[in-house]
Design a protein around this motif. Structure first.
Motif, PDB file in Angstrom:
ATOM      1  N   LEU A 155       0.875  -1.174   0.000  1.00 35.94           N
ATOM      2  CA  LEU A 155       0.000   0.000   0.000  1.00 35.94           C
ATOM      3  C   LEU A 155       0.915   1.227   0.000  1.00 35.94           C
ATOM      4  O   LEU A 155       1.645   1.457   0.962  1.00 35.94           O
ATOM      5  N   VAL A 156       0.863   1.983  -1.080  1.00 33.65           N
ATOM      6  CA  VAL A 156       1.781   3.109  -1.268  1.00 33.65           C
ATOM      7  C   VAL A 156       0.977   4.387  -1.492  1.00 33.65           C
ATOM      8  O   VAL A 156       0.227   4.496  -2.471  1.00 33.65           O
ATOM      9  N   GLU A 157       1.108   5.328  -0.589  1.00 33.81           N
ATOM     10  CA  GLU A 157       0.409   6.600  -0.729  1.00 33.81           C
ATOM     11  C   GLU A 157       1.157   7.523  -1.680  1.00 33.81           C
ATOM     12  O   GLU A 157       2.381   7.469  -1.799  1.00 33.81           O
ATOM     13  N   ASP A 158       0.398   8.393  -2.353  1.00 39.18           N
ATOM     14  CA  ASP A 158       1.005   9.411  -3.204  1.00 39.18           C
ATOM     15  C   ASP A 158       1.821  10.377  -2.352  1.00 39.18           C
ATOM     16  O   ASP A 158       1.564  10.548  -1.151  1.00 39.18           O
ATOM     17  N   ASP A 159       2.796  11.028  -3.000  1.00 42.97           N
ATOM     18  CA  ASP A 159       3.505  12.105  -2.325  1.00 42.97           C
ATOM     19  C   ASP A 159       2.534  13.219  -1.946  1.00 42.97           C
ATOM     20  O   ASP A 159       1.565  13.490  -2.659  1.00 42.97           O
ATOM     21  N   ARG A 160       2.799  13.844  -0.824  1.00 46.28           N
ATOM     22  CA  ARG A 160       1.991  14.984  -0.383  1.00 46.28           C
ATOM     23  C   ARG A 160       2.678  16.286  -0.769  1.00 46.28           C
ATOM     24  O   ARG A 160       3.901  16.315  -0.945  1.00 46.28           O
ATOM     25  N   PRO A 161       1.919  17.356  -0.912  1.00 45.38           N
ATOM     26  CA  PRO A 161       2.565  18.646  -1.204  1.00 45.38           C
ATOM     27  C   PRO A 161       3.560  19.007  -0.105  1.00 45.38           C
ATOM     28  O   PRO A 161       3.417  18.609   1.047  1.00 45.38           O
ATOM     29  N   GLY A 162       4.571  19.781  -0.492  1.00 46.44           N
ATOM     30  CA  GLY A 162       5.536  20.254   0.498  1.00 46.44           C
ATOM     31  C   GLY A 162       4.896  21.226   1.472  1.00 46.44           C
ATOM     32  O   GLY A 162       3.759  21.676   1.284  1.00 46.44           O
ATOM     33  N   ARG A 163       5.628  21.571   2.502  1.00 43.25           N
ATOM     34  CA  ARG A 163       5.100  22.507   3.503  1.00 43.25           C
ATOM     35  C   ARG A 163       4.991  23.911   2.905  1.00 43.25           C
ATOM     36  O   ARG A 163       5.864  24.363   2.160  1.00 43.25           O
ATOM     37  N   PHE A 164       3.902  24.579   3.262  1.00 45.45           N
ATOM     38  CA  PHE A 164       3.667  25.940   2.767  1.00 45.45           C
ATOM     39  C   PHE A 164       4.378  26.940   3.671  1.00 45.45           C
ATOM     40  O   PHE A 164       4.213  26.922   4.895  1.00 45.45           O
TER      41      PHE A 164
ATOM     42  N   GLU B 257       3.864  35.924   2.490  1.00 48.86           N
ATOM     43  CA  GLU B 257       3.502  37.278   2.888  1.00 48.86           C
ATOM     44  C   GLU B 257       4.587  38.275   2.479  1.00 48.86           C
ATOM     45  O   GLU B 257       4.286  39.404   2.075  1.00 48.86           O
ATOM     46  N   GLU B 258       5.843  37.844   2.557  1.00 49.05           N
ATOM     47  CA  GLU B 258       6.938  38.709   2.110  1.00 49.05           C
ATOM     48  C   GLU B 258       6.801  39.054   0.627  1.00 49.05           C
ATOM     49  O   GLU B 258       7.145  40.160   0.195  1.00 49.05           O
ATOM     50  N   LEU B 259       6.301  38.106  -0.154  1.00 45.95           N
ATOM     51  CA  LEU B 259       6.137  38.316  -1.586  1.00 45.95           C
ATOM     52  C   LEU B 259       4.864  39.101  -1.918  1.00 45.95           C
ATOM     53  O   LEU B 259       4.601  39.388  -3.086  1.00 45.95           O
ATOM     54  N   GLY B 260       4.058  39.390  -0.890  1.00 46.57           N
ATOM     55  CA  GLY B 260       2.859  40.182  -1.104  1.00 46.57           C
ATOM     56  C   GLY B 260       1.603  39.394  -1.361  1.00 46.57           C
ATOM     57  O   GLY B 260       0.577  39.966  -1.782  1.00 46.57           O
ATOM     58  N   VAL B 261       1.643  38.097  -1.129  1.00 51.15           N
ATOM     59  CA  VAL B 261       0.439  37.286  -1.342  1.00 51.15           C
ATOM     60  C   VAL B 261      -0.536  37.547  -0.201  1.00 51.15           C
ATOM     61  O   VAL B 261      -0.175  37.374   0.975  1.00 51.15           O
ATOM     62  N   PRO B 262      -1.771  37.984  -0.516  1.00 47.59           N
ATOM     63  CA  PRO B 262      -2.733  38.253   0.551  1.00 47.59           C
ATOM     64  C   PRO B 262      -3.197  36.971   1.223  1.00 47.59           C
ATOM     65  O   PRO B 262      -3.326  35.921   0.574  1.00 47.59           O
ATOM     66  N   VAL B 263      -3.438  37.070   2.519  1.00 46.48           N
ATOM     67  CA  VAL B 263      -3.954  35.917   3.254  1.00 46.48           C
ATOM     68  C   VAL B 263      -5.341  35.572   2.724  1.00 46.48           C
ATOM     69  O   VAL B 263      -6.184  36.444   2.556  1.00 46.48           O
TER      70      VAL B 263
ATOM     71  N   GLN C 151       8.052  28.937  -5.163  1.00 50.08           N
ATOM     72  CA  GLN C 151       8.632  30.014  -4.370  1.00 50.08           C
ATOM     73  C   GLN C 151       8.210  29.930  -2.899  1.00 50.08           C
ATOM     74  O   GLN C 151       8.899  30.478  -2.027  1.00 50.08           O
ATOM     75  N   VAL C 152       7.099  29.275  -2.631  1.00 43.65           N
ATOM     76  CA  VAL C 152       6.560  29.268  -1.265  1.00 43.65           C
ATOM     77  C   VAL C 152       6.214  27.866  -0.747  1.00 43.65           C
ATOM     78  O   VAL C 152       5.760  27.724   0.389  1.00 43.65           O
TER      79      VAL C 152
END
Length: 308
Positions: free
Chosen positions: A146-155, A161-167, A192-193
């Motif tokens: 039983l092999v799970e797919d890779d999960r997204p990396g940590r956000f 926020e430094e790049l200006g992405v609004p919450v 980038q994030v």
């Protein structure tokens, strides 16, 4: 994800070990691996529930399949409506269908039987798959991973926020792999994030087998390897003759694969109540987490980065 050992004994059941069966509960979906006689009673005894969606059979020896007729009829008596898929090794379809309908019984819910070969995907779920792999026993057989797919990396919220992405929703889009355009026209890309993908979990179940390189290959970095460990060293000749592994041989596979945890199972009746020699010989080789599985034992399988 957690695995419950419903039966950990060898071909001859004992008062302390039932024949082979392991139930895996993955985020509420129940998958059963092998189904020795009395499995439905073990499910009641250990509170796993009957709501399995798939049954994966490693081979057609009685201590791995004779629980199927009773389980099917028990499910039917409980007014099951959901379909059940049974997967088995090459050449097993007709025999498994006969077991489903033993004594002329016809279940009221749909049961489908499928054959799978080593190297094939037996079942594909939403974000995982169950792969069949080569094993060596005295009959047509396969193991299952039983092999799970890779999960997204940590956000990285701080970087976003430094790049200006609004919450807000843009965070989720980036985490899901979508680029986001800011009000000033700047485009922020997910890489980038978001960190590198993180591995999912892996559980490997061999069924009855000699120790093989193919097991070590598919079990590489597995979170849990459940391996045949029928005998101790003094019965190594019998293990080879009957298509089984010793505890030491199972430990070598675990060591070579670099698994996190090794469960020794399919314990011969001669060690049923006193399995310490098996554990000692495996521990000589594998310095990771190793244990002799017991009927009713439940093992939690966390993500490898759960403590990060």
């Amino acid at each position: 994800m957690r695995a419950t050992f419903l039966g950990t004994g060898g071909a001859v059941p004992t008062t302390v070990r039932a024949p082979s069966a392991v139930l895996v509960n993955r985020d509420g979906e129940r998958l059963l691996f092998d189904c020795g006689e009395g499995t439905q009673r073990q499910m009641m005894r250990y509170g796993t529930g009957f709501g399995i969606s798939h049954l994966f059979v490693t081979h057609l020896h009685g201590d791995h399949i004779l629980g199927i007729p009773g389980l099917i009829q028990t499910l039917d008596f409980n007014e099951r409506d959901d379909p059940l898929a049974i997967h088995g090794p090459p050449g097993s379809k007709r025999h498994l269908e006969e077991l489903v309908r033993a004594g002329g019984y016809q279940p009221s819910f749909h049961v489908s039987v499928h054959e799978t070969r080593p190297g094939n995907v037996a079942y594909r779920g939403d974000d995982y798959e169950v792969r069949a792999f080569e094993t060596e026993h005295r009959t047509s057989s396969v193991g299952y991973a039983l092999v799970e797919d890779d999960r997204p990396g940590r956000f990285n919220r701080e970087r976003a926020e430094e790049l200006g992405v609004p919450v807000g929703p843009e965070f989720s889009k980036l985490h899901d792999g979508e680029s986001v355009e800011l009000e000033d026209g700047t485009v922020v890309e997910p890489e980038q994030v978001v960190g590198d993908p993180r591995p999912g979990r892996k559980l490997v179940y061999t069924g009855d087998t000699r120790p093989l390189d193919s097991t070590a290959e598919i079990a590489e970095s597995a979170d849990l390897l459940i391996h045949d460990a029928t005998f101790t060293d003094d019965e190594s000749g019998r293990a080879a003759k009957t298509g089984h592994a010793t505890a030491r041989e199972a430990a070598r596979v675990a060591r070579d694969a670099g698994v996190r945890k090794l469960a020794l199972t399919h314990i011969s009746a001669r060690y049923a109540a006193h399995p310490d020699p098996l554990l000692a010989q495996a521990s000589d080789v594998f310095d990771g987490d190793v244990f002799v599985a017991e009927d009713g034992q439940t093992v939690e399988i966390p993500f490898s980065d759960a403590d990060d």
